[in-house]
Motif scaffolding. Structure first.
Motif, PDB file in Angstrom:
ATOM      1  N   ASN A 184     -52.651 -18.801  10.704  1.00 32.63           N
ATOM      2  CA  ASN A 184     -53.123 -20.121  10.309  1.00 32.63           C
ATOM      3  C   ASN A 184     -53.301 -20.135   8.795  1.00 32.63           C
ATOM      4  OD1 ASN A 184     -53.210 -21.162  12.888  1.00 32.63           O
ATOM      5  ND2 ASN A 184     -55.444 -21.259  13.024  1.00 32.63           N
ATOM      6  N   ASN A 185     -53.024 -21.242   8.153  1.00 31.48           N
ATOM      7  CA  ASN A 185     -53.269 -21.356   6.716  1.00 31.48           C
ATOM      8  C   ASN A 185     -54.699 -21.766   6.401  1.00 31.48           C
ATOM      9  OD1 ASN A 185     -50.011 -22.772   6.603  1.00 31.48           O
ATOM     10  ND2 ASN A 185     -50.518 -20.707   5.949  1.00 31.48           N
ATOM     11  N   PHE A 186     -55.386 -22.371   7.379  1.00 32.79           N
ATOM     12  CA  PHE A 186     -56.759 -22.834   7.167  1.00 32.79           C
ATOM     13  C   PHE A 186     -57.673 -22.238   8.230  1.00 32.79           C
ATOM     14  CE2 PHE A 186     -54.229 -26.729   5.810  1.00 32.79           C
ATOM     15  CZ  PHE A 186     -54.288 -26.440   4.457  1.00 32.79           C
ATOM     16  N   TYR A 187     -58.984 -22.338   7.966  1.00 29.77           N
ATOM     17  CA  TYR A 187     -60.015 -22.049   8.953  1.00 29.77           C
ATOM     18  C   TYR A 187     -60.528 -23.384   9.507  1.00 29.77           C
ATOM     19  CZ  TYR A 187     -60.305 -17.487   6.506  1.00 29.77           C
ATOM     20  OH  TYR A 187     -60.039 -16.282   5.935  1.00 29.77           O
ATOM     21  N   TYR A 188     -60.924 -23.384  10.769  1.00 32.32           N
ATOM     22  CA  TYR A 188     -61.300 -24.640  11.421  1.00 32.32           C
ATOM     23  C   TYR A 188     -62.693 -24.565  12.036  1.00 32.32           C
ATOM     24  CZ  TYR A 188     -56.422 -25.851  10.782  1.00 32.32           C
ATOM     25  OH  TYR A 188     -55.212 -26.122  10.208  1.00 32.32           O
ATOM     26  N   VAL A 189     -63.264 -25.760  12.230  1.00 34.59           N
ATOM     27  CA  VAL A 189     -64.515 -25.925  12.971  1.00 34.59           C
ATOM     28  C   VAL A 189     -64.131 -26.656  14.256  1.00 34.59           C
ATOM     29  CG1 VAL A 189     -66.907 -26.729  12.878  1.00 34.59           C
ATOM     30  CG2 VAL A 189     -65.700 -26.181  10.753  1.00 34.59           C
ATOM     31  N   PRO A 190     -63.675 -25.927  15.287  1.00 32.04           N
ATOM     32  CA  PRO A 190     -63.100 -26.583  16.465  1.00 32.04           C
ATOM     33  C   PRO A 190     -64.076 -27.557  17.128  1.00 32.04           C
ATOM     34  CG  PRO A 190     -62.615 -24.231  16.493  1.00 32.04           C
ATOM     35  CD  PRO A 190     -63.610 -24.458  15.394  1.00 32.04           C
ATOM     36  N   GLY A 191     -63.538 -28.687  17.534  1.00 31.75           N
ATOM     37  CA  GLY A 191     -64.330 -29.671  18.265  1.00 31.75           C
ATOM     38  C   GLY A 191     -65.206 -30.559  17.409  1.00 31.75           C
ATOM     39  N   GLN A 192     -65.174 -30.374  16.076  1.00 28.69           N
ATOM     40  CA  GLN A 192     -66.005 -31.200  15.199  1.00 28.69           C
ATOM     41  C   GLN A 192     -65.156 -31.881  14.133  1.00 28.69           C
ATOM     42  OE1 GLN A 192     -69.876 -29.711  13.835  1.00 28.69           O
ATOM     43  NE2 GLN A 192     -69.503 -27.828  15.007  1.00 28.69           N
ATOM     44  N   ALA A 193     -65.461 -33.129  13.874  1.00 34.69           N
ATOM     45  CA  ALA A 193     -64.774 -33.870  12.822  1.00 34.69           C
ATOM     46  C   ALA A 193     -65.451 -33.616  11.478  1.00 34.69           C
ATOM     47  CB  ALA A 193     -64.788 -35.360  13.135  1.00 34.69           C
ATOM     48  N   PHE A 194     -64.657 -33.663  10.422  1.00 32.25           N
ATOM     49  CA  PHE A 194     -65.191 -33.553   9.070  1.00 32.25           C
ATOM     50  C   PHE A 194     -66.028 -34.785   8.731  1.00 32.25           C
ATOM     51  CE2 PHE A 194     -64.666 -34.817   4.581  1.00 32.25           C
ATOM     52  CZ  PHE A 194     -65.234 -33.728   3.945  1.00 32.25           C
ATOM     53  N   ASN A 195     -67.146 -34.558   8.055  1.00 32.83           N
ATOM     54  CA  ASN A 195     -67.963 -35.645   7.526  1.00 32.83           C
ATOM     55  C   ASN A 195     -68.110 -35.479   6.019  1.00 32.83           C
ATOM     56  OD1 ASN A 195     -68.892 -37.327   9.806  1.00 32.83           O
ATOM     57  ND2 ASN A 195     -69.729 -35.376  10.543  1.00 32.83           N
ATOM     58  N   VAL A 196     -67.959 -36.582   5.298  1.00 30.76           N
ATOM     59  CA  VAL A 196     -68.161 -36.588   3.859  1.00 30.76           C
ATOM     60  C   VAL A 196     -69.593 -36.145   3.556  1.00 30.76           C
ATOM     61  CG1 VAL A 196     -68.278 -38.109   1.835  1.00 30.76           C
ATOM     62  CG2 VAL A 196     -66.417 -38.350   3.484  1.00 30.76           C
ATOM     63  N   PRO A 197     -69.819 -35.359   2.528  1.00 32.90           N
ATOM     64  CA  PRO A 197     -71.188 -34.911   2.234  1.00 32.90           C
ATOM     65  C   PRO A 197     -72.126 -36.072   1.933  1.00 32.90           C
ATOM     66  CG  PRO A 197     -69.699 -34.343   0.437  1.00 32.90           C
ATOM     67  CD  PRO A 197     -68.847 -34.815   1.563  1.00 32.90           C
ATOM     68  N   ALA A 198     -73.402 -35.822   2.134  1.00 33.11           N
ATOM     69  CA  ALA A 198     -74.419 -36.803   1.738  1.00 33.11           C
ATOM     70  C   ALA A 198     -74.551 -36.722   0.224  1.00 33.11           C
ATOM     71  CB  ALA A 198     -75.749 -36.495   2.427  1.00 33.11           C
ATOM     72  N   PHE A 199     -74.069 -37.748  -0.462  1.00 37.35           N
ATOM     73  CA  PHE A 199     -74.063 -37.705  -1.915  1.00 37.35           C
ATOM     74  C   PHE A 199     -75.471 -37.826  -2.473  1.00 37.35           C
ATOM     75  CE2 PHE A 199     -69.664 -39.590  -1.273  1.00 37.35           C
ATOM     76  CZ  PHE A 199     -69.026 -38.379  -1.485  1.00 37.35           C
ATOM     77  N   GLN A 200     -75.686 -37.186  -3.617  1.00 39.80           N
ATOM     78  CA  GLN A 200     -76.982 -37.253  -4.279  1.00 39.80           C
ATOM     79  C   GLN A 200     -77.255 -38.678  -4.728  1.00 39.80           C
ATOM     80  OE1 GLN A 200     -76.567 -34.362  -7.406  1.00 39.80           O
ATOM     81  NE2 GLN A 200     -76.740 -32.614  -6.022  1.00 39.80           N
ATOM     82  N   ASP A 201     -78.547 -39.007  -4.849  1.00 40.81           N
ATOM     83  CA  ASP A 201     -78.941 -40.388  -5.159  1.00 40.81           C
ATOM     84  C   ASP A 201     -78.281 -40.908  -6.424  1.00 40.81           C
ATOM     85  OD1 ASP A 201     -80.518 -40.410  -2.928  1.00 40.81           O
ATOM     86  OD2 ASP A 201     -82.374 -39.935  -3.989  1.00 40.81           O
ATOM     87  N   SER A 202     -78.099 -40.035  -7.410  1.00 39.60           N
ATOM     88  CA  SER A 202     -77.567 -40.466  -8.697  1.00 39.60           C
ATOM     89  C   SER A 202     -76.056 -40.641  -8.687  1.00 39.60           C
ATOM     90  CB  SER A 202     -77.947 -39.460  -9.785  1.00 39.60           C
ATOM     91  OG  SER A 202     -77.409 -38.181  -9.477  1.00 39.60           O
ATOM     92  N   TYR A 203     -75.402 -40.198  -7.605  1.00 37.62           N
ATOM     93  CA  TYR A 203     -73.940 -40.207  -7.573  1.00 37.62           C
ATOM     94  C   TYR A 203     -73.415 -41.343  -6.719  1.00 37.62           C
ATOM     95  CZ  TYR A 203     -69.098 -38.884  -6.686  1.00 37.62           C
ATOM     96  OH  TYR A 203     -67.737 -38.900  -6.581  1.00 37.62           O
ATOM     97  N   GLN A 204     -72.447 -42.066  -7.274  1.00 40.31           N
ATOM     98  CA  GLN A 204     -71.724 -43.077  -6.522  1.00 40.31           C
ATOM     99  C   GLN A 204     -70.226 -42.852  -6.718  1.00 40.31           C
ATOM    100  OE1 GLN A 204     -73.746 -46.584  -8.395  1.00 40.31           O
ATOM    101  NE2 GLN A 204     -74.054 -47.233  -6.268  1.00 40.31           N
ATOM    102  N   VAL A 205     -69.492 -42.885  -5.635  1.00 39.31           N
ATOM    103  CA  VAL A 205     -68.048 -42.718  -5.720  1.00 39.31           C
ATOM    104  C   VAL A 205     -67.475 -43.776  -6.656  1.00 39.31           C
ATOM    105  CG1 VAL A 205     -65.889 -42.826  -4.409  1.00 39.31           C
ATOM    106  CG2 VAL A 205     -67.896 -41.699  -3.426  1.00 39.31           C
ATOM    107  N   LEU A 206     -66.637 -43.334  -7.601  1.00 38.61           N
ATOM    108  CA  LEU A 206     -66.025 -44.208  -8.612  1.00 38.61           C
ATOM    109  C   LEU A 206     -67.068 -44.982  -9.416  1.00 38.61           C
ATOM    110  CD1 LEU A 206     -62.909 -45.592  -6.688  1.00 38.61           C
ATOM    111  CD2 LEU A 206     -63.089 -43.566  -8.144  1.00 38.61           C
TER     112      LEU A 206
END
Length: 607
Positions: A184-206
């Motif tokens: 395998n080229n990657f490692y997996y977390v079987p049975g779980q979907a990826f979730n975007v991290p909880a961003f810090q209060d001061s950070y907003q995407v773009l």
């Protein structure tokens, strides 16, 4: 990540370097180099803030770089990485800003290893040919080309549009039902979907700007391990969440699923390493990176800078680097390794040509520049690293480090001058210069994701001091003030000298201890050493005090005078930096030079 092999014991004598002259590497952040736009709107778009192109490395630009004594240009950020710009008209999928750092993106989240960043092309459809033309121009100007390889991780959105026939994307054949399989080229977390991290209060995407894909979601099932090794389906904000970790056959418990190198291979050359791997089955990721590096070698790239090499097992480096050397024995291989106890393994067993001398030499030199540390630490480091000194690349700035002129570092670019003299002359190792350093770029602005003191690698941005040196494409420094012109001229004199000085590939002797003991006015704010070869003899002295001049008689011990075969008498010396004349007096076998150094002054005295 530690390896199974024990660190190789230090040898008392330094290896003889293979090169005839000092190597000078010019690191340039390719996206920023040619940008003449000075809008600099935080979180600004490409249209607002502009972007540099391959075409901006004109003959005039390359001549100006070459004039700094440069032998190799490291074009940082060339491979196609994830970024927030719409290139769908060219068949490129749009990247999700929820898993991108900044708007222009991190160059260390590579999306396609077989193509280049479309931002850098005048015609994105022709981007690969434009980079090939830059390779050719660089070679025509007598310099070699280095690019980044990031073996530890790739972008979450990895998708190559340019795979040569017979090659497949990372993960294309992975068994995603298991955490780990050797091929395998990657490692997996079987049975779980990826979730975007909880961003810090001061950070907003773009920076808070609305975007159709900026919805706090990214589709990835099952979740993959994150680039820095996080095994959580939802990595933390300070994890390398925009990347996924590559599997090199290291099991989740840390054990290896491949052959280990025998310890005696530390003393063997790359040819023996190449033969060791013949007929052995290696993990699929090893073969993929072998193919990637061979692809770029075939296009004329002369070497690679490896990101976070210590996070990848040393056996892989033996395999990869010996295959590279089999194709190009002169290839330049530079690795980012920050754990000193691994240095000798990655040089001897991993067959690296050079490592960053960050934790040892740079960190000590930074304290000296800041007035917080003694120059003796530099002598101690040089002695301790004597067996591998040629392999430890020296620098004062790079894309990860603070600018010297930044208030958070030294607050004055001139404080880098004695440090650069020492860094560039104390060792046979390569010297690296970061673009903008030679004209005092302070990196004082917050660009969006990138913050003050380091020139941003995540945002579209103009680099003010560098733009003044560019001077609208003339590259004559015409827009710089007198002090900054003088700074650039100093760097040019210094590095041009080091690139041609045979003594700097020869012998070394520290003069620091004897002169401290002499109690003659010499102190921990000065550093002195000798460098020599059959053709040339040099005495280097640097003064790190920014406020006061210093006067002393520099002692040259009798042992050095004997090695230089100097009998009692007077000898003329010329300062290679300023062309001033000095005199060496040898009496009763011991040498003495009367010196008066202005604040932050250095001399390189040639016999």
């Amino acid at each position: 990540m530690s390896t199974k092999t024990e660190p190789v014991a230090a040898k008392p004598a330094a290896e003889r370097p293979a090169t005839e002259h000092k190597v000078v590497v010019y690191q340039v952040f390719t996206r920023l180099f040619g940008n003449t736009n000075n809008t600099n709107q935080p979180w600004g778009t490409l249209a607002q803030n502009g972007v540099g192109k391959f075409a901006d490395f004109t003959p005039q630009a390359l001549d100006a770089i070459k004039a700094l004594g440069v032998s190799h240009i490291w074009y940082t950020g060339v491979p196609h990485h994830a970024l927030v710009n719409d290139y769908s008209a060219y068949g490129i999928s749009n990247d999700d800003p929820d898993v991108i750092k900044g708007r222009a993106g991190s160059p260390y989240a590579v999306k396609d290893y077989y193509n280049v960043n479309p931002d850098l092309a005048t015609d994105p459809a022709n981007r690969l040919a434009e980079f090939e033309q830059l390779i050719a121009r660089t070679h025509q100007h007598g310099m070699k080309v280095l690019i980044d390889i990031v073996p530890n991780h790739v972008a979450r959105s990895y998708q190559s549009l340019s795979n040569p026939e017979g090659t497949e994307d990372f993960g294309a054949n992975d068994d995603t039902t298991v955490e780990y399989a050797r091929d395998n080229n990657f490692y997996y977390v079987p049975g779980q979907a990826f979730n975007v991290p909880a961003f810090q209060d001061s950070y907003q995407v773009l920076g808070g700007e609305a975007h159709p894909l900026a919805d706090g979601k990214f589709a990835e099932y099952p979740a993959k391990w994150t680039g820095n090794g996080s095994r959580a389906a939802q990595p933390a904000f300070d994890d390398w969440y925009e990347t996924v970790k590559i599997n090199y056959g290291v099991k989740p418990d840390g054990s290896y699923d491949f052959d280990s190198l025998p310890a005696d291979y530390a003393a063997k050359d790359w040819q023996a390493h190449f033969q060791f791997w013949q007929g052995k089955t290696v993990p699929d990721s090893w073969r993929k990176f072998r193919d990637i590096t061979q692809y770029w070698l075939a296009k004329g790239v002369d070497g690679f800078r490896y990101d976070m090499a210590e996070m990848v097992p040393v056996e892989f480096w033996s395999y990869l680097n010996s295959h590279i050397k089999q194709t190009n024995p002169q290839a330049f291989l530079l690795a980012e390794v920050y754990q000193p106890h691994l240095y000798r393994d990655y040089i001897k067993l991993g067959k690296m040509d050079y490592l960053y001398d960050k934790v040892e030499f740079y960190d000590s030199l930074k304290l000296v520049m800041q007035g917080k540390g003694p120059t003796s630490a530099l002598i101690e480091t040089q002695q301790r690293m004597a067996d591998i000194e040629h392999h430890m690349l020296h620098f004062l700035e790079n894309h990860d480090e603070q600018r010297i002129a930044a208030p958070e570092f030294a607050g004055d670019a001139r404080k880098g001058l004695p440090a650069m003299v020492v860094s560039a002359t104390i060792s046979t190792s390569p010297t690296m210069l970061y673009f903008g350093q030679h004209v005092g770029e302070p990196g004082t602005a917050d660009a969006g994701f990138g913050k003050a003191s380091r020139t941003t690698i995540f945002d579209y941005w103009g680099v003010p001091q560098h733009q003044k040196w560019m001077n609208g494409g003339k590259f004559d420094g015409g827009a710089l003030n007198a002090d900054d012109k003088a700074l650039h001229a100093y760097y040019q004199r210094l590095l041009s000298f080091t690139a041609k000085a045979p003594a700097l590939m020869g012998q070394y002797a520290e003069l620091h201890s004897a002169n401290l003991a002499a109690n003659s006015g010499y102190s921990e704010q000065q550093l002195a050493f000798a460098r020599w070869s059959d053709e040339q003899k040099l005495v280097v002295v640097s003064h790190f005090n920014a406020d006061a001049a210093v006067s002393f008689n520099l002692t040259l011990p009798a042992d050095l005078m004997n090695r230089w075969q100097l009998s009692d008498g007077q000898y003329s010396l010329t300062d290679a930096l300023n062309n001033n004349q000095y005199s060496l007096a040898v009496s009763n076998g011991t040498g003495s030079i009367a010196l008066e150094l202005a604040p932050l002054a250095s001399v390189i005295l040639e016999l």
